[in-house]
Write a protein that holds these residues in place. Structure first.
Motif, PDB file in Angstrom:
ATOM      1  N   SER A 173       0.812  -1.218   0.000  1.00  0.00           N
ATOM      2  CA  SER A 173       0.000   0.000   0.000  1.00  0.00           C
ATOM      3  C   SER A 173       0.848   1.272   0.000  1.00  0.00           C
ATOM      4  N   TYR A 174       2.168   1.129   0.139  1.00  0.00           N
ATOM      5  CA  TYR A 174       3.040   2.310   0.139  1.00  0.00           C
ATOM      6  C   TYR A 174       3.070   2.936  -1.251  1.00  0.00           C
ATOM      7  N   ASP A 175       2.881   4.245  -1.305  1.00  0.00           N
ATOM      8  CA  ASP A 175       2.926   4.996  -2.553  1.00  0.00           C
ATOM      9  C   ASP A 175       4.258   5.749  -2.604  1.00  0.00           C
ATOM     10  N   PRO A 176       5.169   5.352  -3.489  1.00  0.00           N
ATOM     11  CA  PRO A 176       6.499   5.969  -3.530  1.00  0.00           C
ATOM     12  C   PRO A 176       6.496   7.454  -3.911  1.00  0.00           C
ATOM     13  N   ARG A 177       5.367   7.991  -4.301  1.00  0.00           N
ATOM     14  CA  ARG A 177       5.306   9.430  -4.571  1.00  0.00           C
ATOM     15  C   ARG A 177       5.434  10.242  -3.286  1.00  0.00           C
ATOM     16  N   TYR A 178       5.186   9.599  -2.152  1.00  0.00           N
ATOM     17  CA  TYR A 178       5.253  10.271  -0.864  1.00  0.00           C
ATOM     18  C   TYR A 178       6.467   9.787  -0.084  1.00  0.00           C
ATOM     19  N   LYS A 179       6.849  10.569   0.919  1.00  0.00           N
ATOM     20  CA  LYS A 179       8.008  10.205   1.731  1.00  0.00           C
ATOM     21  C   LYS A 179       7.719   8.955   2.563  1.00  0.00           C
ATOM     22  N   MET A 180       8.727   8.119   2.672  1.00  0.00           N
ATOM     23  CA  MET A 180       8.629   6.909   3.488  1.00  0.00           C
ATOM     24  C   MET A 180       8.297   7.275   4.929  1.00  0.00           C
ATOM     25  N   PHE A 181       8.932   8.328   5.448  1.00  0.00           N
ATOM     26  CA  PHE A 181       8.707   8.702   6.831  1.00  0.00           C
ATOM     27  C   PHE A 181       7.240   9.054   7.079  1.00  0.00           C
ATOM     28  N   SER A 182       6.599   9.725   6.145  1.00  0.00           N
ATOM     29  CA  SER A 182       5.185  10.097   6.327  1.00  0.00           C
ATOM     30  C   SER A 182       4.317   8.860   6.480  1.00  0.00           C
ATOM     31  N   LEU A 224       6.733  16.538  15.692  1.00  0.00           N
ATOM     32  CA  LEU A 224       7.207  16.522  14.305  1.00  0.00           C
ATOM     33  C   LEU A 224       8.086  17.727  13.988  1.00  0.00           C
ATOM     34  N   LYS A 225       7.747  18.886  14.520  1.00  0.00           N
ATOM     35  CA  LYS A 225       8.515  20.098  14.216  1.00  0.00           C
ATOM     36  C   LYS A 225       9.829  20.130  14.976  1.00  0.00           C
ATOM     37  N   HIS A 226       9.786  19.910  16.283  1.00  0.00           N
ATOM     38  CA  HIS A 226      10.953  20.148  17.116  1.00  0.00           C
ATOM     39  C   HIS A 226      11.807  18.913  17.393  1.00  0.00           C
ATOM     40  N   PHE A 227      11.251  17.732  17.227  1.00  0.00           N
ATOM     41  CA  PHE A 227      12.029  16.529  17.482  1.00  0.00           C
ATOM     42  C   PHE A 227      12.352  15.773  16.196  1.00  0.00           C
ATOM     43  N   GLN A 228      11.480  15.876  15.199  1.00  0.00           N
ATOM     44  CA  GLN A 228      11.733  15.227  13.921  1.00  0.00           C
ATOM     45  C   GLN A 228      12.219  16.226  12.876  1.00  0.00           C
ATOM     46  N   HIS A 229      12.170  17.515  13.197  1.00  0.00           N
ATOM     47  CA  HIS A 229      12.691  18.588  12.358  1.00  0.00           C
ATOM     48  C   HIS A 229      12.040  18.627  10.977  1.00  0.00           C
ATOM     49  N   LEU A 230      10.727  18.402  10.941  1.00  0.00           N
ATOM     50  CA  LEU A 230      10.004  18.494   9.684  1.00  0.00           C
ATOM     51  C   LEU A 230       9.548  19.938   9.461  1.00  0.00           C
ATOM     52  N   SER A 231       9.388  20.290   8.211  1.00  0.00           N
ATOM     53  CA  SER A 231       8.851  21.613   7.884  1.00  0.00           C
ATOM     54  C   SER A 231       7.344  21.598   8.155  1.00  0.00           C
ATOM     55  N   TYR A 232       6.757  22.785   8.195  1.00  0.00           N
ATOM     56  CA  TYR A 232       5.317  22.862   8.393  1.00  0.00           C
ATOM     57  C   TYR A 232       4.577  22.225   7.214  1.00  0.00           C
ATOM     58  N   HIS A 233       5.133  22.378   6.034  1.00  0.00           N
ATOM     59  CA  HIS A 233       4.537  21.761   4.862  1.00  0.00           C
ATOM     60  C   HIS A 233       4.522  20.231   5.007  1.00  0.00           C
ATOM     61  N   GLU A 234       5.640  19.651   5.454  1.00  0.00           N
ATOM     62  CA  GLU A 234       5.701  18.199   5.647  1.00  0.00           C
ATOM     63  C   GLU A 234       4.743  17.750   6.733  1.00  0.00           C
TER      64      GLU A 234
END
Length: 137
Positions: free
Chosen positions: A52-61, A125-135
């Motif tokens: 079910s994984y869609d490679p168009r999206y990030k694995m982490f998501s 997600l923002k402060h510990f995983q360092h993702l952008s707000y968009h991510e």
């Protein structure tokens, strides 16, 4: 089965994402052993649902969504069990665990746990995983 999900590739995924998945689970459930179990369950579910994984999206998501669902399921299960038995899980208060956490980490974790689940996930997600707000969105 897709070629991009052969066994060696999946082992590399587990190696790369174990720590971030664990951190998400730990910040949600606030228990080391439970977070370890959730991390393992997350990767087992990911392997089972690898088609079910869609490679168009990030694995982490994709892994993040599985980890959050597993963590929430765990919280629900723990609530049901504590209602049935009337006993709360004291594993997080062991001397070994308390030694691992220093005073600052404890205060930060406590403040994060006081947040509602949606806000808590954004902070993690923002402060510990360092993702952008968009991510994050």
């Amino acid at each position: 089965m897709r070629a991009d999900f052969d066994r060696r590739a999946f082992e590399a995924i587990v190696e790369e994402y174990t720590k971030p998945v664990f951190n998400i689970a730990y910040r949600i459930v606030n228990d080391y052993e439970d977070a370890m179990d959730i991390t393992q369950n997350t990767f087992m579910k990911a392997y089972e649902k690898r088609g079910s994984y869609d490679p168009r999206y990030k694995m982490f998501s994709w892994l993040y969504s599985i980890a959050v669902k597993e963590s929430l399921n765990h919280i629900q299960k723990r609530k049901r069990e504590s209602r049935i038995t009337g006993v709360f899980d004291d594993r997080r208060f062991t001397p070994e665990h308390m030694m691992i956490r220093n005073e600052t980490t404890g205060r930060v974790q406590s403040a994060i746990m006081d947040l509602g689940l949606e806000y808590r996930m954004v902070v993690v997600l923002k402060h510990f995983q360092h993702l952008s707000y968009h991510e994050i969105s």
